[in-house]
Design a protein around this motif. Sequence first.
Motif, PDB file in Angstrom:
ATOM      1  N   GLY A  26      32.912  37.561  48.897  1.00  0.00           N
ATOM      2  CA  GLY A  26      31.782  38.188  48.230  1.00  0.00           C
ATOM      3  C   GLY A  26      32.015  39.609  47.770  1.00  0.00           C
ATOM      4  O   GLY A  26      31.187  40.160  47.041  1.00  0.00           O
ATOM      5  N   SER A  27      33.130  40.202  48.175  1.00  0.00           N
ATOM      6  CA  SER A  27      33.309  41.617  47.863  1.00  0.00           C
ATOM      7  C   SER A  27      34.625  41.938  47.160  1.00  0.00           C
ATOM      8  O   SER A  27      34.896  43.101  46.875  1.00  0.00           O
ATOM      9  CB  SER A  27      33.236  42.442  49.159  1.00  0.00           C
ATOM     10  OG  SER A  27      34.225  42.002  50.075  1.00  0.00           O
ATOM     11  N   THR A  28      35.410  40.902  46.836  1.00  0.00           N
ATOM     12  CA  THR A  28      36.746  41.147  46.295  1.00  0.00           C
ATOM     13  C   THR A  28      36.949  40.394  44.988  1.00  0.00           C
ATOM     14  O   THR A  28      37.126  39.163  44.990  1.00  0.00           O
ATOM     15  CB  THR A  28      37.826  40.710  47.310  1.00  0.00           C
ATOM     16  OG1 THR A  28      37.528  41.268  48.586  1.00  0.00           O
ATOM     17  CG2 THR A  28      39.193  41.179  46.863  1.00  0.00           C
ATOM     18  N   PRO A  29      36.939  41.063  43.851  1.00  0.00           N
ATOM     19  CA  PRO A  29      37.085  40.378  42.560  1.00  0.00           C
ATOM     20  C   PRO A  29      38.363  39.559  42.438  1.00  0.00           C
ATOM     21  O   PRO A  29      38.356  38.466  41.892  1.00  0.00           O
ATOM     22  CB  PRO A  29      37.070  41.534  41.558  1.00  0.00           C
ATOM     23  CG  PRO A  29      36.321  42.620  42.238  1.00  0.00           C
ATOM     24  CD  PRO A  29      36.668  42.507  43.688  1.00  0.00           C
ATOM     25  N   LEU A  30      39.488  40.077  42.939  1.00  0.00           N
ATOM     26  CA  LEU A  30      40.772  39.397  42.786  1.00  0.00           C
ATOM     27  C   LEU A  30      41.162  38.624  44.047  1.00  0.00           C
ATOM     28  O   LEU A  30      42.339  38.532  44.386  1.00  0.00           O
ATOM     29  CB  LEU A  30      41.863  40.415  42.436  1.00  0.00           C
ATOM     30  CG  LEU A  30      41.677  41.149  41.111  1.00  0.00           C
ATOM     31  CD1 LEU A  30      42.795  42.150  40.892  1.00  0.00           C
ATOM     32  CD2 LEU A  30      41.603  40.163  39.943  1.00  0.00           C
ATOM     33  N   CYS A  31      40.182  38.015  44.692  1.00  0.00           N
ATOM     34  CA  CYS A  31      40.464  37.360  45.971  1.00  0.00           C
ATOM     35  C   CYS A  31      41.278  36.077  45.829  1.00  0.00           C
ATOM     36  O   CYS A  31      41.780  35.547  46.819  1.00  0.00           O
ATOM     37  CB  CYS A  31      39.173  37.075  46.725  1.00  0.00           C
ATOM     38  SG  CYS A  31      38.042  35.937  45.912  1.00  0.00           S
ATOM     39  N   PHE A  32      41.436  35.549  44.602  1.00  0.00           N
ATOM     40  CA  PHE A  32      42.244  34.349  44.384  1.00  0.00           C
ATOM     41  C   PHE A  32      43.607  34.674  43.771  1.00  0.00           C
ATOM     42  O   PHE A  32      44.349  33.771  43.403  1.00  0.00           O
ATOM     43  CB  PHE A  32      41.507  33.368  43.471  1.00  0.00           C
ATOM     44  CG  PHE A  32      40.197  32.902  44.023  1.00  0.00           C
ATOM     45  CD1 PHE A  32      40.155  31.931  45.026  1.00  0.00           C
ATOM     46  CD2 PHE A  32      38.998  33.415  43.554  1.00  0.00           C
ATOM     47  CE1 PHE A  32      38.955  31.501  45.546  1.00  0.00           C
ATOM     48  CE2 PHE A  32      37.784  32.990  44.066  1.00  0.00           C
ATOM     49  CZ  PHE A  32      37.761  32.031  45.076  1.00  0.00           C
ATOM     50  N   ASN A  33      43.921  35.948  43.666  1.00  0.00           N
ATOM     51  CA  ASN A  33      45.101  36.379  42.930  1.00  0.00           C
ATOM     52  C   ASN A  33      46.099  37.051  43.872  1.00  0.00           C
ATOM     53  O   ASN A  33      45.744  37.958  44.615  1.00  0.00           O
ATOM     54  CB  ASN A  33      44.673  37.353  41.826  1.00  0.00           C
ATOM     55  CG  ASN A  33      45.756  37.562  40.796  1.00  0.00           C
ATOM     56  OD1 ASN A  33      46.921  37.720  41.134  1.00  0.00           O
ATOM     57  ND2 ASN A  33      45.367  37.583  39.525  1.00  0.00           N
ATOM     58  N   ARG A  34      47.353  36.627  43.804  1.00  0.00           N
ATOM     59  CA  ARG A  34      48.362  37.190  44.695  1.00  0.00           C
ATOM     60  C   ARG A  34      48.665  38.657  44.382  1.00  0.00           C
ATOM     61  O   ARG A  34      49.315  39.336  45.185  1.00  0.00           O
ATOM     62  CB  ARG A  34      49.637  36.358  44.671  1.00  0.00           C
ATOM     63  CG  ARG A  34      50.441  36.432  43.409  1.00  0.00           C
ATOM     64  CD  ARG A  34      51.755  35.670  43.557  1.00  0.00           C
ATOM     65  NE  ARG A  34      51.611  34.244  43.335  1.00  0.00           N
ATOM     66  CZ  ARG A  34      52.540  33.337  43.660  1.00  0.00           C
ATOM     67  NH1 ARG A  34      53.653  33.724  44.249  1.00  0.00           N
ATOM     68  NH2 ARG A  34      52.349  32.064  43.396  1.00  0.00           N
ATOM     69  N   SER A  35      48.186  39.163  43.243  1.00  0.00           N
ATOM     70  CA  SER A  35      48.362  40.584  42.943  1.00  0.00           C
ATOM     71  C   SER A  35      47.499  41.463  43.841  1.00  0.00           C
ATOM     72  O   SER A  35      47.727  42.673  43.929  1.00  0.00           O
ATOM     73  CB  SER A  35      48.036  40.868  41.474  1.00  0.00           C
ATOM     74  OG  SER A  35      46.662  40.661  41.208  1.00  0.00           O
ATOM     75  N   ASN A  36      46.497  40.879  44.489  1.00  0.00           N
ATOM     76  CA  ASN A  36      45.710  41.618  45.478  1.00  0.00           C
ATOM     77  C   ASN A  36      46.549  41.692  46.754  1.00  0.00           C
ATOM     78  O   ASN A  36      46.622  40.725  47.520  1.00  0.00           O
ATOM     79  CB  ASN A  36      44.381  40.902  45.733  1.00  0.00           C
ATOM     80  CG  ASN A  36      43.508  41.658  46.726  1.00  0.00           C
ATOM     81  OD1 ASN A  36      43.932  42.647  47.332  1.00  0.00           O
ATOM     82  ND2 ASN A  36      42.288  41.190  46.911  1.00  0.00           N
ATOM     83  N   LEU A  37      47.152  42.829  46.988  1.00  0.00           N
ATOM     84  CA  LEU A  37      48.139  42.945  48.053  1.00  0.00           C
ATOM     85  C   LEU A  37      47.524  43.158  49.429  1.00  0.00           C
ATOM     86  O   LEU A  37      48.241  43.209  50.429  1.00  0.00           O
ATOM     87  CB  LEU A  37      49.137  44.062  47.725  1.00  0.00           C
ATOM     88  CG  LEU A  37      49.982  43.809  46.469  1.00  0.00           C
ATOM     89  CD1 LEU A  37      50.932  44.966  46.228  1.00  0.00           C
ATOM     90  CD2 LEU A  37      50.727  42.495  46.583  1.00  0.00           C
ATOM     91  N   TYR A  38      46.187  43.287  49.501  1.00  0.00           N
ATOM     92  CA  TYR A  38      45.559  43.235  50.835  1.00  0.00           C
ATOM     93  C   TYR A  38      45.581  41.794  51.339  1.00  0.00           C
ATOM     94  O   TYR A  38      45.891  41.515  52.487  1.00  0.00           O
ATOM     95  CB  TYR A  38      44.119  43.739  50.801  1.00  0.00           C
ATOM     96  CG  TYR A  38      43.449  43.528  52.155  1.00  0.00           C
ATOM     97  CD1 TYR A  38      43.634  44.452  53.173  1.00  0.00           C
ATOM     98  CD2 TYR A  38      42.697  42.388  52.413  1.00  0.00           C
ATOM     99  CE1 TYR A  38      43.076  44.234  54.431  1.00  0.00           C
ATOM    100  CE2 TYR A  38      42.138  42.169  53.662  1.00  0.00           C
ATOM    101  CZ  TYR A  38      42.327  43.092  54.664  1.00  0.00           C
ATOM    102  OH  TYR A  38      41.793  42.871  55.912  1.00  0.00           O
ATOM    103  N   GLY A  39      45.257  40.857  50.438  1.00  0.00           N
ATOM    104  CA  GLY A  39      45.230  39.454  50.810  1.00  0.00           C
ATOM    105  C   GLY A  39      44.606  38.625  49.710  1.00  0.00           C
ATOM    106  O   GLY A  39      44.075  39.153  48.732  1.00  0.00           O
TER     107      GLY A  39
END
Length: 208
Positions: free
Chosen positions: A57-70
């Motif tokens: 609910g809070s992460t726009p790129l949550c399906f993208n491996r470029s999001n390096l948090y996870g």
Amino acid sequence: IYRNATPTALIYPINFPDNLSKRSLLKRQQLKQLLIKYKRKHPDELSTVESAIKFLGSTPLCFNRSNLYGHFTGSAWVVDTTREWVLMTHHRQLNLWLQLGGHADSCSDLLGVALDEAREESGLAGFKVLSQNIFDLDIHPIPKYKDIPSHFHFDIRFIIENTRSGKNIIVSDESHDVAWIHKNDVLNKNPEESMVRMLKKTSVNFSP
């Protein structure tokens, strides 16, 4: 050491970009409903599920491996028709025996991701989805690899069936091996808590 930890303090971006499509937002809402349903069925996994819902609910790129948090990943717990065997991959990078699965690469249809990964990693066809509900959820850290920093996988697992046969398996470059493992030998290959959970859930909820 790497795969049994859940993030306890999660800090995410809170502003969604305006260019998120209606379809993407709908898929997010559908996944949220699946997670809520999973939470009701598995109250003992409350903390893990709430972490995943908050991340979604809070992460726009949550399906993208470029999001390096996870990022979210999609996995397939593949069982045979007798429920005695599980199709597993000896993952090359992690050097672990695991369920089939992989990165979503911006796709919010995680069941579709799980099916695609199962086909790509095994070379098999004819997979049958036993339930469109979430079968298991696991949040685990992935260690640093080459220039990719350590990060979390929010892994959504679905239970899928196929006919057991070793003749048509094609091992991809991502694996040392792909094989049908008897349920009594799974924990000898990988004793992680999530393997124990999935074996138990198969026995309790998906008897042949």
